[in-house]
Design an enzyme around this catalytic site. Structure first.
Site, PDB file in Angstrom:
ATOM      1  N   ASP A 161       6.718   4.264  -3.674  1.00 56.92           N
ATOM      2  CA  ASP A 161       5.359   4.011  -4.178  1.00 56.92           C
ATOM      3  C   ASP A 161       4.943   2.550  -3.999  1.00 56.92           C
ATOM      4  OD1 ASP A 161       4.762   6.653  -5.354  1.00 56.92           O
ATOM      5  OD2 ASP A 161       6.525   6.199  -6.555  1.00 56.92           O
ATOM      6  N   GLU A 162       5.888   1.641  -4.200  1.00 51.65           N
ATOM      7  CA  GLU A 162       5.543   0.213  -4.191  1.00 51.65           C
ATOM      8  C   GLU A 162       5.184  -0.299  -2.792  1.00 51.65           C
ATOM      9  OE1 GLU A 162       8.238   1.703  -5.329  1.00 51.65           O
ATOM     10  OE2 GLU A 162      10.069   0.617  -4.886  1.00 51.65           O
ATOM     11  N   SER A 213      14.620  10.574  -0.069  1.00 51.60           N
ATOM     12  CA  SER A 213      14.852  11.717  -0.955  1.00 51.60           C
ATOM     13  C   SER A 213      13.816  12.828  -0.705  1.00 51.60           C
ATOM     14  CB  SER A 213      14.800  11.222  -2.409  1.00 51.60           C
ATOM     15  OG  SER A 213      14.970  12.279  -3.303  1.00 51.60           O
ATOM     16  N   GLN A 214      12.534  12.536  -0.884  1.00 50.62           N
ATOM     17  CA  GLN A 214      11.493  13.561  -0.717  1.00 50.62           C
ATOM     18  C   GLN A 214      11.133  13.791   0.752  1.00 50.62           C
ATOM     19  OE1 GLN A 214      10.084  15.733  -2.745  1.00 50.62           O
ATOM     20  NE2 GLN A 214      11.283  14.977  -4.460  1.00 50.62           N
ATOM     21  N   HIS A 232       3.196  11.727  -5.670  1.00 50.67           N
ATOM     22  CA  HIS A 232       3.061  11.075  -6.983  1.00 50.67           C
ATOM     23  C   HIS A 232       1.716  10.344  -6.945  1.00 50.67           C
ATOM     24  CE1 HIS A 232       3.843   8.889 -10.570  1.00 50.67           C
ATOM     25  NE2 HIS A 232       4.409   7.819 -10.029  1.00 50.67           N
ATOM     26  N   GLU A 234      29.274  15.177 -22.416  1.00 53.72           N
ATOM     27  CA  GLU A 234      28.844  16.502 -22.892  1.00 53.72           C
ATOM     28  C   GLU A 234      27.340  16.710 -22.827  1.00 53.72           C
ATOM     29  OE1 GLU A 234      30.600  18.378 -26.170  1.00 53.72           O
ATOM     30  OE2 GLU A 234      32.567  17.485 -25.847  1.00 53.72           O
ATOM     31  N   ASP A 289       4.423  11.328 -15.541  1.00 52.70           N
ATOM     32  CA  ASP A 289       5.627  11.033 -14.759  1.00 52.70           C
ATOM     33  C   ASP A 289       6.226   9.685 -15.186  1.00 52.70           C
ATOM     34  OD1 ASP A 289       7.102  11.849 -12.033  1.00 52.70           O
ATOM     35  OD2 ASP A 289       6.812   9.684 -12.020  1.00 52.70           O
ATOM     36  N   SER A 321      16.868   5.486   8.506  1.00 53.91           N
ATOM     37  CA  SER A 321      16.526   6.923   8.483  1.00 53.91           C
ATOM     38  C   SER A 321      16.214   7.482   9.873  1.00 53.91           C
ATOM     39  CB  SER A 321      15.294   7.167   7.620  1.00 53.91           C
ATOM     40  OG  SER A 321      15.358   6.499   6.408  1.00 53.91           O
TER      41      SER A 321
END
Ligand code: NAD
Ligand code: MG
Length: 330
Positions: free
Chosen positions: A82-83, A26-27, A107, A230, A190, A52
Site C-alpha cells: 500500500d505504501e 502474497s496477494q 485494500h 494454545e 481492516d 519476484s
C-alpha cells in the site's frame, strides 16, 4: 450487508480482458495464479530487478517491466504494498489511463485517504479476499475458495459491479460468498482490526500475560504454552463455531474464569482506547504517521520489530517450536 453467491456469477465480463497485476508477493502471486487458472489473460508488472520476476516466470506467469505490463491492459490491479501504490500510480499508471479501463484494489487505503485520485472516466473497484495470499491459493486449489469483500468507488461504465463479482470469482472466491462494502468501510475496519485485535492487541496481550507469569517465578516454557501456544486451538474453535462453539468444548472452570476475568481486563479504559485508535484510523492520522515513517526509512518500525524478535516469548518460543518439530534449527 448485501451478499452474492459465486455460483450465480458469470465470468463473461472478464472475457478478452487483459489483466495487469502489479506485484507478485502474497496477494499478487495468489491472484495471478488463480486468475490464470480460471482462464483469464494475466500479465504481472514488476520492477526488472525485483526478486519476484524470476519467481513469476518459473511459475509460468508472463512477467514484464511495469510499463510493458500496462500496455493494452483493461484492468490494472494494485497488488504491491500500500505504501508504494501512490508512487507507482503517479510514475506509471496515471498517464496511460483510458476510458474503459478499471483500477482494482485489494485494500481501500490509497483511495479512501486520497493518496490516489483517479480520473472520472475510469472504473475503480475493490476486490479483497478475506485471508492471506497463500491461504487464498490453497483454498482455490482445493476448490473451496475464500470469502471476498467488494466495493465500487467509480462506475463510469455501468458494468463495475458485474466486473467486480466476476473478478472475485476468478481470483479465488469460488464457492464462498462475496460481501458488498464501501472503500472507507473496508479500509477503516481492516486497519482497526489489525491494530487492535489481529496483529496488535493479541500479540501484546500474549506478551504481557507471559511476562506476568515469568515475573512470578514460573518457567517460560509453561508460560509459553498457556499464553501463546494454545491460542491456536481456541482460535480454531472460535472460527468454526463462534464464542458459543468454543465455550461448549472448554471446561466449565475455563468458561467461568474467562467470562469473569476477561470482562474485567477489557474494561472501560481499554474501550476508550479502542475508540481513540478508531478515530486515529478514520481521521487519517495513522495513515499520515505511517507514510511519514516510510519516508524517514522506517526507524520506529525497525526498532519495534527487533524488540519483538528478541522478546523472551520469542526466544523460548523458537526453542519450544524446534523441539516440537515446527521450526528447523538454524
Ligand atoms: P507484498 O508485500 O507481498 O508485495 C510484494 C510485491 O510487491 C513483490 O512482488 C515486490 O516486488 C512488489 N513491490 C514491492 N515494492 C514495490 C514498488 N515500490 N513498486 C512496485 N512493486 C513493488 O504485498 P501484499 O501483502 O500482497 O499486499 C498487496 C495488496 O493486497 C495491498 O493493498 C494489501 O493491503 C492487500 N491485501 C493483502 C493481504 C495479505 O494477506 N498480505 C490480504 C488482503 C489484502
Ligand atoms: Mg491490512
Amino acid at each position: 450487508m448485501k451478499t452474492h453467491q459465486s455460483k450465480n456469477i458469470c465470468l463473461a465480463p472478464l472475457k478478452n480482458k487483459r489483466i495487469a497485476i502489479l506485484g507478485y508477493g502474497s496477494q499478487g502471486r495468489a491472484q495471478a495464479l488463480n486468475l490464470r487458472d480460471s482462464g483469464c489473460k494475466v500479465v504481472v508488472g514488476l520492477r526488472p530487478k525485483s526478486f519476484s520476476f524470476q519467481k513469476a516466470k518459473k511459475e509460468g506467469i508472463k512477467a514484464l517491466p511495469i510499463e510493458q505490463a500496462l500496455e493494452g491492459s483493461d484492468l490494472v490491479c494494485f497488488l504491491h504494498p500500500d505504501e508504494f501504490q501512490a508512487s507507482v500510480y503517479k510514475e506509471y499508471v496515471q498517464a496511460i489511463l483510458k476510458k474503459g479501463m478499471t483500477l482494482v484494489f485489494a485494500h481501500g487505503f490509497n483511495i479512501t485517504f486520497q493518496k490516489i485520485i483517479p480520473p472520472k472516466f475510469i472504473d475503480v473497484i475493490l476486490v479483497a479476499p478475506k485471508g492471506p495470499g497463500p491461504t487464498l491459493r490453497k483454498a482455490y486449489l482445493e476448490k473451496k475458495g475464500l470469502p471476498f469483500l467488494m466495493a465500487i468507488h467509480q462506475d463510469m461504465s455501468g458494468e463495475a459491479k458485474k466486473l467486480s463479482l466476476a473478478f472475485a470469482k476468478a481470483a479465488g472466491c469460488q464457492n464462498a460468498p462475496i460481501f458488498e462494502t464501501t472503500f472507507p468501510e473496508e479500509t477503516w475496519t481492516d486497519l482497526f482490526g489489525e491494530q487492535t485485535v489481529l496483529c496488535g492487541g493479541v500479540v501484546e496481550l500474549m506478551k504481557a500475560a507471559f511476562e506476568t507469569l515469568v515475573k512470578a517465578g514460573l518457567s517460560p516454557e509453561a508460560a509459553y504454552f498457556e499464553c501463546f501456544h494454545e491460542l491456536k486451538f481456541i482460535v480454531d474453535l472460535l472460527h468454526q463455531g463462534g464464542i458459543s462453539g468454543m465455550e461448549k468444548v472448554i471446561s466449565r472452570t475455563a468458561h467461568y474464569g474467562g467470562m469473569t476475568r476477561g470482562a474485567s481486563l477489557i474494561d472501560q479504559r481499554v474501550r476508550k482506547k479502542l475508540e481513540k485508535i478508531f478515530l486515529e484510523v478514520k481521521s487519517g492520522k495513522f495513515t499520515k504517521e505511517w507514510l511519514c515513517e516510510n519516508q524517514k526509512g522506517l526507524p520506529v518500525y525497525q526498532k519495534l520489530s527487533s524488540q519483538n524478535l528478541n522478546h523472551p516469548i520469542e526466544v523460548i518460543g523458537r526453542r519450544v517450536r524446534r523441539l516440537m518439530g515446527y521450526e528447523r534449527s538454524s
